[in-house]
Design a protein around this motif. Structure first.
Motif, PDB file in Angstrom:
ATOM      1  N   VAL A  98       1.054  -1.075   0.012  1.00  0.00           N
ATOM      2  CA  VAL A  98      -0.134   0.231  -0.082  1.00  0.00           C
ATOM      3  C   VAL A  98       0.893   1.308  -0.150  1.00  0.00           C
ATOM      4  O   VAL A  98       1.606   1.460   0.916  1.00  0.00           O
ATOM      5  CB  VAL A  98      -1.010   0.080   1.383  1.00  0.00           C
ATOM      6  N   ASP A  99       0.693   2.042  -0.965  1.00  0.00           N
ATOM      7  CA  ASP A  99       1.612   3.377  -1.270  1.00  0.00           C
ATOM      8  C   ASP A  99       0.908   4.459  -0.580  1.00  0.00           C
ATOM      9  O   ASP A  99       1.515   5.418  -0.125  1.00  0.00           O
ATOM     10  CB  ASP A  99       2.114   3.463  -2.416  1.00  0.00           C
ATOM     11  N   ARG A 100      -0.412   4.492  -0.415  1.00  0.00           N
ATOM     12  CA  ARG A 100      -1.216   5.296   0.447  1.00  0.00           C
ATOM     13  C   ARG A 100      -2.412   4.924   0.846  1.00  0.00           C
ATOM     14  O   ARG A 100      -2.890   3.732   0.376  1.00  0.00           O
ATOM     15  CB  ARG A 100      -1.315   6.503  -0.383  1.00  0.00           C
ATOM     16  N   ARG A 101      -3.003   5.275   2.043  1.00  0.00           N
ATOM     17  CA  ARG A 101      -4.359   4.538   2.436  1.00  0.00           C
ATOM     18  C   ARG A 101      -5.388   5.548   1.852  1.00  0.00           C
ATOM     19  O   ARG A 101      -5.304   6.318   1.388  1.00  0.00           O
ATOM     20  CB  ARG A 101      -4.265   5.133   3.886  1.00  0.00           C
ATOM     21  N   THR A 102      -6.391   4.657   1.764  1.00  0.00           N
ATOM     22  CA  THR A 102      -7.650   5.206   1.155  1.00  0.00           C
ATOM     23  C   THR A 102      -8.130   6.096   2.129  1.00  0.00           C
ATOM     24  O   THR A 102      -7.887   5.725   3.447  1.00  0.00           O
ATOM     25  CB  THR A 102      -8.692   4.033   0.860  1.00  0.00           C
ATOM     26  N   VAL A 103      -9.082   7.224   1.846  1.00  0.00           N
ATOM     27  CA  VAL A 103      -9.786   7.950   2.834  1.00  0.00           C
ATOM     28  C   VAL A 103     -11.117   7.917   2.340  1.00  0.00           C
ATOM     29  O   VAL A 103     -11.781   8.408   1.206  1.00  0.00           O
ATOM     30  CB  VAL A 103      -9.244   9.330   2.725  1.00  0.00           C
ATOM     31  N   SER A 104     -11.977   7.220   3.363  1.00  0.00           N
ATOM     32  CA  SER A 104     -13.400   7.214   3.069  1.00  0.00           C
ATOM     33  C   SER A 104     -14.151   8.015   4.205  1.00  0.00           C
ATOM     34  O   SER A 104     -13.740   7.981   5.476  1.00  0.00           O
ATOM     35  CB  SER A 104     -13.814   5.740   3.105  1.00  0.00           C
ATOM     36  N   THR A 105     -15.413   8.487   4.002  1.00  0.00           N
ATOM     37  CA  THR A 105     -16.329   8.943   4.921  1.00  0.00           C
ATOM     38  C   THR A 105     -17.608   8.059   4.667  1.00  0.00           C
ATOM     39  O   THR A 105     -18.279   8.319   3.574  1.00  0.00           O
ATOM     40  CB  THR A 105     -16.592  10.443   4.704  1.00  0.00           C
ATOM     41  N   VAL A 106     -17.831   7.156   5.524  1.00  0.00           N
ATOM     42  CA  VAL A 106     -19.080   6.446   5.669  1.00  0.00           C
ATOM     43  C   VAL A 106     -19.826   6.404   6.700  1.00  0.00           C
ATOM     44  O   VAL A 106     -19.373   6.689   7.849  1.00  0.00           O
ATOM     45  CB  VAL A 106     -18.746   5.130   5.041  1.00  0.00           C
ATOM     46  N   ALA A 107     -21.279   6.417   6.855  1.00  0.00           N
ATOM     47  CA  ALA A 107     -22.094   6.332   7.991  1.00  0.00           C
ATOM     48  C   ALA A 107     -21.542   4.824   8.711  1.00  0.00           C
ATOM     49  O   ALA A 107     -21.575   5.447  10.386  1.00  0.00           O
ATOM     50  CB  ALA A 107     -23.602   5.901   7.543  1.00  0.00           C
ATOM     51  N   PRO A 108     -21.135   3.901   8.600  1.00  0.00           N
ATOM     52  CA  PRO A 108     -20.706   2.966   9.576  1.00  0.00           C
ATOM     53  C   PRO A 108     -19.553   3.540  10.795  1.00  0.00           C
ATOM     54  O   PRO A 108     -19.510   3.302  11.908  1.00  0.00           O
ATOM     55  CB  PRO A 108     -20.171   1.633   8.858  1.00  0.00           C
ATOM     56  N   GLN A 109     -18.935   4.494  10.138  1.00  0.00           N
ATOM     57  CA  GLN A 109     -17.929   4.963  10.816  1.00  0.00           C
ATOM     58  C   GLN A 109     -18.392   6.156  12.031  1.00  0.00           C
ATOM     59  O   GLN A 109     -17.899   5.742  13.273  1.00  0.00           O
ATOM     60  CB  GLN A 109     -16.747   6.056  10.335  1.00  0.00           C
ATOM     61  N   ALA A 110     -19.329   6.774  11.836  1.00  0.00           N
ATOM     62  CA  ALA A 110     -20.055   7.612  12.726  1.00  0.00           C
ATOM     63  C   ALA A 110     -20.918   6.661  13.825  1.00  0.00           C
ATOM     64  O   ALA A 110     -20.847   6.769  14.859  1.00  0.00           O
ATOM     65  CB  ALA A 110     -21.048   8.532  12.122  1.00  0.00           C
ATOM     66  N   LEU A 111     -21.471   5.570  13.267  1.00  0.00           N
ATOM     67  CA  LEU A 111     -22.267   4.674  14.018  1.00  0.00           C
ATOM     68  C   LEU A 111     -21.191   4.135  15.108  1.00  0.00           C
ATOM     69  O   LEU A 111     -21.572   3.782  15.993  1.00  0.00           O
ATOM     70  CB  LEU A 111     -23.003   3.611  13.043  1.00  0.00           C
ATOM     71  N   PHE A 112     -19.943   3.409  14.519  1.00  0.00           N
ATOM     72  CA  PHE A 112     -19.292   2.834  15.561  1.00  0.00           C
ATOM     73  C   PHE A 112     -18.793   3.735  16.456  1.00  0.00           C
ATOM     74  O   PHE A 112     -18.737   3.404  17.772  1.00  0.00           O
ATOM     75  CB  PHE A 112     -17.973   2.629  14.636  1.00  0.00           C
ATOM     76  N   LEU A 113     -18.436   5.175  16.197  1.00  0.00           N
ATOM     77  CA  LEU A 113     -18.285   5.921  17.218  1.00  0.00           C
ATOM     78  C   LEU A 113     -19.352   6.401  18.146  1.00  0.00           C
ATOM     79  O   LEU A 113     -19.031   6.992  19.413  1.00  0.00           O
ATOM     80  CB  LEU A 113     -17.522   7.410  16.562  1.00  0.00           C
ATOM     81  N   MET A 114     -20.658   6.163  17.751  1.00  0.00           N
ATOM     82  CA  MET A 114     -21.622   6.445  18.550  1.00  0.00           C
ATOM     83  C   MET A 114     -21.877   5.517  19.375  1.00  0.00           C
ATOM     84  O   MET A 114     -22.817   5.486  20.620  1.00  0.00           O
ATOM     85  CB  MET A 114     -22.924   6.938  17.962  1.00  0.00           C
ATOM     86  N   ASN A 115     -21.747   4.187  18.968  1.00  0.00           N
ATOM     87  CA  ASN A 115     -22.437   2.890  19.806  1.00  0.00           C
ATOM     88  C   ASN A 115     -21.371   1.864  20.292  1.00  0.00           C
ATOM     89  O   ASN A 115     -21.862   1.006  20.997  1.00  0.00           O
ATOM     90  CB  ASN A 115     -23.195   2.278  18.706  1.00  0.00           C
ATOM     91  N   ASN A 116     -20.103   1.838  19.849  1.00  0.00           N
ATOM     92  CA  ASN A 116     -19.231   0.768  20.348  1.00  0.00           C
ATOM     93  C   ASN A 116     -19.143   0.959  21.782  1.00  0.00           C
ATOM     94  O   ASN A 116     -18.528   2.041  22.162  1.00  0.00           O
ATOM     95  CB  ASN A 116     -17.796   1.075  19.487  1.00  0.00           C
ATOM     96  N   PRO A 117     -19.134  -0.058  22.327  1.00  0.00           N
ATOM     97  CA  PRO A 117     -19.087  -0.153  24.003  1.00  0.00           C
ATOM     98  C   PRO A 117     -17.698   0.633  24.440  1.00  0.00           C
ATOM     99  O   PRO A 117     -17.479   1.279  25.391  1.00  0.00           O
ATOM    100  CB  PRO A 117     -19.069  -1.760  24.514  1.00  0.00           C
ATOM    101  N   PHE A 118     -16.538   0.218  23.688  1.00  0.00           N
ATOM    102  CA  PHE A 118     -14.971   0.647  24.000  1.00  0.00           C
ATOM    103  C   PHE A 118     -14.998   2.308  23.815  1.00  0.00           C
ATOM    104  O   PHE A 118     -14.540   2.823  24.902  1.00  0.00           O
ATOM    105  CB  PHE A 118     -13.930   0.036  23.160  1.00  0.00           C
ATOM    106  N   ILE A 119     -15.678   2.680  22.818  1.00  0.00           N
ATOM    107  CA  ILE A 119     -15.636   3.971  22.502  1.00  0.00           C
ATOM    108  C   ILE A 119     -16.502   4.849  23.662  1.00  0.00           C
ATOM    109  O   ILE A 119     -16.213   5.718  24.397  1.00  0.00           O
ATOM    110  CB  ILE A 119     -16.361   4.553  21.270  1.00  0.00           C
ATOM    111  N   LEU A 120     -17.602   4.213  24.036  1.00  0.00           N
ATOM    112  CA  LEU A 120     -18.716   4.779  24.961  1.00  0.00           C
ATOM    113  C   LEU A 120     -18.110   4.706  26.400  1.00  0.00           C
ATOM    114  O   LEU A 120     -17.909   5.621  27.117  1.00  0.00           O
ATOM    115  CB  LEU A 120     -19.818   4.038  25.118  1.00  0.00           C
ATOM    116  N   GLU A 121     -17.043   3.746  26.747  1.00  0.00           N
ATOM    117  CA  GLU A 121     -16.360   3.582  27.947  1.00  0.00           C
ATOM    118  C   GLU A 121     -15.189   4.651  28.066  1.00  0.00           C
ATOM    119  O   GLU A 121     -15.242   5.245  29.111  1.00  0.00           O
ATOM    120  CB  GLU A 121     -15.685   2.385  27.940  1.00  0.00           C
ATOM    121  N   GLN A 122     -14.751   4.893  26.864  1.00  0.00           N
ATOM    122  CA  GLN A 122     -13.466   5.998  27.023  1.00  0.00           C
ATOM    123  C   GLN A 122     -14.391   7.459  27.344  1.00  0.00           C
ATOM    124  O   GLN A 122     -13.805   8.269  27.986  1.00  0.00           O
ATOM    125  CB  GLN A 122     -12.696   6.111  25.705  1.00  0.00           C
ATOM    126  N   THR A 123     -15.358   7.894  26.641  1.00  0.00           N
ATOM    127  CA  THR A 123     -16.223   9.089  26.696  1.00  0.00           C
ATOM    128  C   THR A 123     -16.646   9.205  28.039  1.00  0.00           C
ATOM    129  O   THR A 123     -16.660  10.348  28.589  1.00  0.00           O
ATOM    130  CB  THR A 123     -17.253   9.114  25.582  1.00  0.00           C
TER     131      THR A 123
END
Length: 199
Positions: free
Chosen positions: A173-198
């Motif tokens: 991989v010479d460069r990473r892809t950059v995407s903006t998709v709904a599952p990224q926001a859903l992960f940050l809002m709902n994942n138990p690990f993320i919620l525990e840190q917040t």
């Protein structure tokens, strides 16, 4: 011609000869791409005839020369780039109609955090980041270990890392892809690990 041994030493000496600047150009282009988001040569894996031409060939040659003069010190190259006026510019564009793609480097490009930095910053702000250097890789995403120490499982393309565009470990991989998709926001809002840190 290689007359004795495996040829590895001869290959290394050939690659780093002062009259073969391609190796140094490729390396400084990769370092530049890491800091600025786009390389001086936009095709970092193709410096050939089918690749893109350098946007600033004199700058590329200057950096390659400095890299070789510093004894191929990557640390010195990072220092040279990070202390430059170009790197220290604001990302605001006062001249919106001129150079919209920023080919003249008159401002810093806005860049997204990589997946590792997102996770590490959440742990750091929560006061839980384990900054211990070295050691074995861990499999458990919920441990407070720095993300660089999380084990990559090639067959598992689910979860945090692929969702936030980490490099594909099954291919170069010479460069990473950059995407903006709904599952990224859903992960940050709902994942138990993320919620525990917040909390």
């Amino acid at each position: 011609p290689i007359t004795s041994g495996s040829g590895r030493l001869e290959l290394a000496e050939w690659l780093t000869r002062p009259d073969n600047p391609l190796t140094a150009r490729v390396m400084v282009n990769r370092i530049w791409q890491h800091h600025f988001g786009e390389g001086i040569v936009a095709t970092p894996s193709n410096f050939g005839k089918l690749g893109a031409r350098p946007s600033h060939p004199e700058l590329l040659d200057y950096l390659a020369d400095q890299f070789m003069r510093s004894g191929w010190s990557i640390k010195a190259m990072h220092r040279l780039m990070l202390l430059s006026a170009t790197y220290q510019q604001s990302c605001e564009n006062g001249k919106s109609n001129e150079d919209p793609e920023n080919r003249l480097l008159n401002r810093m490009n806005r860049r997204r955090l990589e997946a590792e930095a997102v996770r590490d910053s959440l742990l750091a702000v929560a006061g839980r980041l384990d900054r211990t250097a070295g050691g074995l890789a861990v499999r458990d995403f919920n441990l407070p270990r720095r993300t660089v120490y999380l084990m990559t499982i090639r067959s598992d393309r689910s979860g945090f890392a692929p969702l936030f565009d980490t490099a594909d470990s099954t291919a170069p991989v010479d460069r990473r892809t950059v995407s903006t998709v709904a599952p990224q926001a859903l992960f940050l809002m709902n994942n138990p690990f993320i919620l525990e840190q917040t909390k």
